[in-house]
Motif scaffolding. Structure first.
Motif, PDB file in Angstrom:
ATOM      1  N   HIS A 193       0.816  -1.216   0.000  1.00  0.00           N
ATOM      2  CA  HIS A 193       0.000   0.000   0.000  1.00  0.00           C
ATOM      3  C   HIS A 193       0.851   1.267   0.000  1.00  0.00           C
ATOM      4  O   HIS A 193       0.344   2.348   0.290  1.00  0.00           O
ATOM      5  CB  HIS A 193      -0.927  -0.011   1.222  1.00  0.00           C
ATOM      6  CG  HIS A 193      -1.797  -1.231   1.306  1.00  0.00           C
ATOM      7  ND1 HIS A 193      -2.951  -1.378   0.560  1.00  0.00           N
ATOM      8  CD2 HIS A 193      -1.657  -2.377   2.020  1.00  0.00           C
ATOM      9  CE1 HIS A 193      -3.490  -2.569   0.826  1.00  0.00           C
ATOM     10  NE2 HIS A 193      -2.723  -3.194   1.693  1.00  0.00           N
ATOM     11  N   ASP A 219       2.168   3.175  -2.355  1.00  0.00           N
ATOM     12  CA  ASP A 219       1.782   4.265  -3.251  1.00  0.00           C
ATOM     13  C   ASP A 219       0.569   5.013  -2.718  1.00  0.00           C
ATOM     14  O   ASP A 219       0.451   6.236  -2.881  1.00  0.00           O
ATOM     15  CB  ASP A 219       1.546   3.746  -4.665  1.00  0.00           C
ATOM     16  CG  ASP A 219       0.498   2.633  -4.735  1.00  0.00           C
ATOM     17  OD1 ASP A 219       0.295   1.926  -3.725  1.00  0.00           O
ATOM     18  OD2 ASP A 219      -0.119   2.460  -5.817  1.00  0.00           O
ATOM     19  N   ARG A 220      -0.335   4.297  -2.063  1.00  0.00           N
ATOM     20  CA  ARG A 220      -1.513   4.942  -1.481  1.00  0.00           C
ATOM     21  C   ARG A 220      -1.115   5.858  -0.328  1.00  0.00           C
ATOM     22  O   ARG A 220      -1.646   6.975  -0.196  1.00  0.00           O
ATOM     23  CB  ARG A 220      -2.502   3.888  -1.003  1.00  0.00           C
ATOM     24  CG  ARG A 220      -3.216   3.172  -2.126  1.00  0.00           C
ATOM     25  CD  ARG A 220      -4.114   2.086  -1.607  1.00  0.00           C
ATOM     26  NE  ARG A 220      -4.884   1.481  -2.702  1.00  0.00           N
ATOM     27  CZ  ARG A 220      -5.554   0.355  -2.585  1.00  0.00           C
ATOM     28  NH1 ARG A 220      -5.554  -0.306  -1.432  1.00  0.00           N
ATOM     29  NH2 ARG A 220      -6.224  -0.120  -3.610  1.00  0.00           N
ATOM     30  N   ARG A 278       0.251   9.003  -1.705  1.00  0.00           N
ATOM     31  CA  ARG A 278      -0.787   9.923  -2.170  1.00  0.00           C
ATOM     32  C   ARG A 278      -1.526  10.570  -0.998  1.00  0.00           C
ATOM     33  O   ARG A 278      -1.912  11.742  -1.071  1.00  0.00           O
ATOM     34  CB  ARG A 278      -1.757   9.199  -3.096  1.00  0.00           C
ATOM     35  CG  ARG A 278      -1.137   8.839  -4.453  1.00  0.00           C
ATOM     36  CD  ARG A 278      -2.183   8.446  -5.484  1.00  0.00           C
ATOM     37  NE  ARG A 278      -2.905   7.242  -5.115  1.00  0.00           N
ATOM     38  CZ  ARG A 278      -2.474   6.008  -5.377  1.00  0.00           C
ATOM     39  NH1 ARG A 278      -1.316   5.824  -5.998  1.00  0.00           N
ATOM     40  NH2 ARG A 278      -3.187   4.958  -5.022  1.00  0.00           N
ATOM     41  N   ARG A 318       2.764   2.898  -9.750  1.00  0.00           N
ATOM     42  CA  ARG A 318       1.595   2.318  -9.086  1.00  0.00           C
ATOM     43  C   ARG A 318       1.954   0.893  -8.707  1.00  0.00           C
ATOM     44  O   ARG A 318       2.616   0.178  -9.464  1.00  0.00           O
ATOM     45  CB  ARG A 318       0.397   2.330 -10.044  1.00  0.00           C
ATOM     46  CG  ARG A 318      -0.891   1.698  -9.531  1.00  0.00           C
ATOM     47  CD  ARG A 318      -1.605   2.546  -8.514  1.00  0.00           C
ATOM     48  NE  ARG A 318      -1.856   3.902  -8.960  1.00  0.00           N
ATOM     49  CZ  ARG A 318      -2.936   4.282  -9.651  1.00  0.00           C
ATOM     50  NH1 ARG A 318      -3.855   3.390 -10.007  1.00  0.00           N
ATOM     51  NH2 ARG A 318      -3.103   5.548  -9.997  1.00  0.00           N
ATOM     52  N   ARG A 367      -4.810  -6.442  -3.487  1.00  0.00           N
ATOM     53  CA  ARG A 367      -3.432  -6.266  -3.033  1.00  0.00           C
ATOM     54  C   ARG A 367      -3.052  -7.298  -1.979  1.00  0.00           C
ATOM     55  O   ARG A 367      -1.872  -7.571  -1.795  1.00  0.00           O
ATOM     56  CB  ARG A 367      -3.225  -4.845  -2.510  1.00  0.00           C
ATOM     57  CG  ARG A 367      -3.390  -3.807  -3.616  1.00  0.00           C
ATOM     58  CD  ARG A 367      -2.706  -2.509  -3.295  1.00  0.00           C
ATOM     59  NE  ARG A 367      -2.913  -1.537  -4.379  1.00  0.00           N
ATOM     60  CZ  ARG A 367      -2.220  -0.430  -4.530  1.00  0.00           C
ATOM     61  NH1 ARG A 367      -1.274  -0.119  -3.663  1.00  0.00           N
ATOM     62  NH2 ARG A 367      -2.465   0.388  -5.528  1.00  0.00           N
ATOM     63  N   ARG A 398     -11.795  -1.895  -5.145  1.00  0.00           N
ATOM     64  CA  ARG A 398     -10.902  -0.727  -5.156  1.00  0.00           C
ATOM     65  C   ARG A 398      -9.531  -1.098  -5.713  1.00  0.00           C
ATOM     66  O   ARG A 398      -8.955  -0.365  -6.526  1.00  0.00           O
ATOM     67  CB  ARG A 398     -10.774  -0.172  -3.746  1.00  0.00           C
ATOM     68  CG  ARG A 398      -9.848   1.038  -3.660  1.00  0.00           C
ATOM     69  CD  ARG A 398      -9.538   1.374  -2.217  1.00  0.00           C
ATOM     70  NE  ARG A 398      -8.619   2.500  -2.121  1.00  0.00           N
ATOM     71  CZ  ARG A 398      -7.926   2.800  -1.032  1.00  0.00           C
ATOM     72  NH1 ARG A 398      -8.054   2.045   0.051  1.00  0.00           N
ATOM     73  NH2 ARG A 398      -7.109   3.835  -1.021  1.00  0.00           N
ATOM     74  N   ASP A 399      -9.018  -2.240  -5.271  1.00  0.00           N
ATOM     75  CA  ASP A 399      -7.701  -2.669  -5.737  1.00  0.00           C
ATOM     76  C   ASP A 399      -7.709  -2.970  -7.227  1.00  0.00           C
ATOM     77  O   ASP A 399      -6.792  -2.587  -7.968  1.00  0.00           O
ATOM     78  CB  ASP A 399      -7.241  -3.911  -4.969  1.00  0.00           C
ATOM     79  CG  ASP A 399      -7.008  -3.642  -3.494  1.00  0.00           C
ATOM     80  OD1 ASP A 399      -7.033  -2.459  -3.093  1.00  0.00           O
ATOM     81  OD2 ASP A 399      -6.812  -4.607  -2.739  1.00  0.00           O
ATOM     82  N   GLY A 452      -7.882   0.136  -9.253  1.00  0.00           N
ATOM     83  CA  GLY A 452      -6.598   0.817  -9.265  1.00  0.00           C
ATOM     84  C   GLY A 452      -5.635   0.211 -10.269  1.00  0.00           C
ATOM     85  O   GLY A 452      -4.902   0.930 -10.960  1.00  0.00           O
TER      86      GLY A 452
END
Length: 430
Positions: free
Chosen positions: A232, A234-235, A238, A247, A305, A316-317, A320
């Motif tokens: 996680h 990269d999240r 952000r 990503r 993920r 969501r994963d 993405g």
């Protein structure tokens, strides 16, 4: 990889009550906050406590213990560094890290063995790549011995190949135990490791510091933050207001193991010659620290993920991954390779066929499923599979954006490098 400056912006999340740049030390909960309690995050905290004693360090881990993901779901190999481009972070840190990991395990009584490994060419087309590995290993300062078929049999009587190299410095250990010991040492040095603390918001104020909020509502204020969030990362970058150039695209690595009565077929570690176009090493044979023989992994896109099974999917994963242009570039460029990996994932017969290239005596009945892992692979917008470790720096923040295998092997030197950058960020903040 050099530091990369990025643009910061305050997120609409918790507001630190730290005051201004000259706020008193007591206004912060810690000096450095580490997000992620895998082996890289814990090694970073360990390095911080040793590089600058008295630095207040807090580690936040969303799971109920360390090493629940990449650290605790791999084959346990201490990699020598033979594969990696000379001069790269992977090459330098893996070579140094292998020696340090063996020493660490010996010092703290953690199960480990230095077994050496074979990299075996089974087709003539692989011979040039095998010879290139010999050269690369020697450039990296690794002892490498070239073998013919008869010499292969001396090491592994049941393995067949045209030629091989023996890499003496490869071994195996229990990385879950290493992470647990690092957590103990970190806490003994006065740092704090909090489990069940998932970071959901980050507020970074230039000249002030960083505040994060966890899913439970706790707020932690720090002068500097290190992002070692793995799958996680990269999240989290952000959330901090940064725009990471990559990503995370998750790839599930699926393993089988030999049934105990067939364990005699493999003495140590046996690898195929890898395809240099991919960061994956191919289906290999690993006698682990507990004596079991793991076979794998293959590499297929995961639907989450933390998608350790085919049926595990997270909207969501998946959105993405599918929404990142780099994924579609990979799919178009490497669809044949991907189709082969999918076939081996869905068909035990196909997986067995791949294993038989190295171990002709194995049968499908000799294999049983073993727990899978997920690799956090950083992918650029243009579809580049980031090959080296990627560490970037922004105000008050250090992000570890790519640390797949051999990160566990290299975790101690990686931790020192990340700690060095975090202390620089801390000094700049002051």
């Amino acid at each position: 990889m050099e530091d990369v400056s990025t643009v910061s912006s305050a997120a609409s999340s918790p507001s630190p009550s730290a005051g201004g740049p000259t706020a008193r030390r007591a206004a912060y909960d810690c000096d450095v906050l580490v997000v992620g309690g895998g082996i890289v995050g814990l090694s970073t905290a360990y390095a911080l406590t040793r590089a600058r004693p008295g630095t207040r360090v807090v580690v936040l881990e969303k799971e109920d213990g360390p090493a629940r993901h990449q650290t605790g779901r791999n084959s346990g190999v201490i990699h020598s560094g033979v594969y990696y481009r000379p001069g790269s972070l992977k090459a330098r840190f893996a070579v140094r890290g292998a020696t340090e990991m063996v020493k660490f395990c010996a010092e703290y009584g953690i199960a480990h063995r230095v077994t050496g490994k074979l990299i075996v060419a089974t087709e003539r087309a692989e011979l040039p790549r095998l010879h290139a590995l010999v050269q690369r290993g020697r450039e990296n300062g690794i002892p490498v011995r070239e073998l013919g078929p008869a010499q292969i049999a001396e090491y592994e009587p049941h393995v067949k190949g045209l030629a091989a190299i023996h890499v003496a410095t490869t071994g195996v250990c229990d990385y879950g135990a290493v992470a647990a010991e690092l957590a103990r040492l970190v806490e003994a040095a006065g740092a704090e490791v909090r489990h069940g603390a998932e970071v959901v918001a980050v507020d970074r104020r230039p000249g002030v510091g960083v505040a994060v909020r966890t899913a439970a509502g706790a707020v932690v204020r720090a002068r500097a933050m290190v992002n070692c969030a793995g799958l996680h990362c990269d999240r989290v970058a952000r959330l901090a207001g940064d725009a990471p150039p990559v990503r995370i695209v998750p790839f599930r690595g699926e393993y089988h193991e030999l049934v105990p009565e067939r364990g005699r077929l493999v003495r140590g570690l046996v690898y195929p010659v890898p395809d240099p176009a991919f960061p994956f090493l191919g289906v290999h044979l690993t006698r682990g620290i507990d004596g079991s023989v793991h076979i794998g992994p293959n590499a297929v896109p995961a639907l989450a993920r933390e998608g350790y099974r085919w049926r595990t999917a997270r909207a969501r994963d998946l959105a993405g991954t599918l929404g990142w242009p780099g994924f579609w570039h990979i799919a178009r460029r490497h669809w044949r390779y991907g189709a082969g990996e999918m076939r081996r994932s869905l068909s035990k017969a196909a997986f067995t066929e791949a294993v038989r290239r190295l171990l002709p005596e194995v049968e499908a009945a000799d294999l049983r499923p073993a727990p899978a892992g997920v690799r956090a692979q950083a992918v650029g917008r243009d579809g580049t599979l980031v090959d080296d470790f990627l560490i970037t720096r922004a105000p008050h923040t250090v992000h570890v954006l790519n640390a797949p295998s051999p990160a566990a092997t290299a975790s101690l030197p990686i931790g020192r490098e990340v700690a060095r950058r975090a202390l620089a960020a801390l000094d700049a903040a002051r």
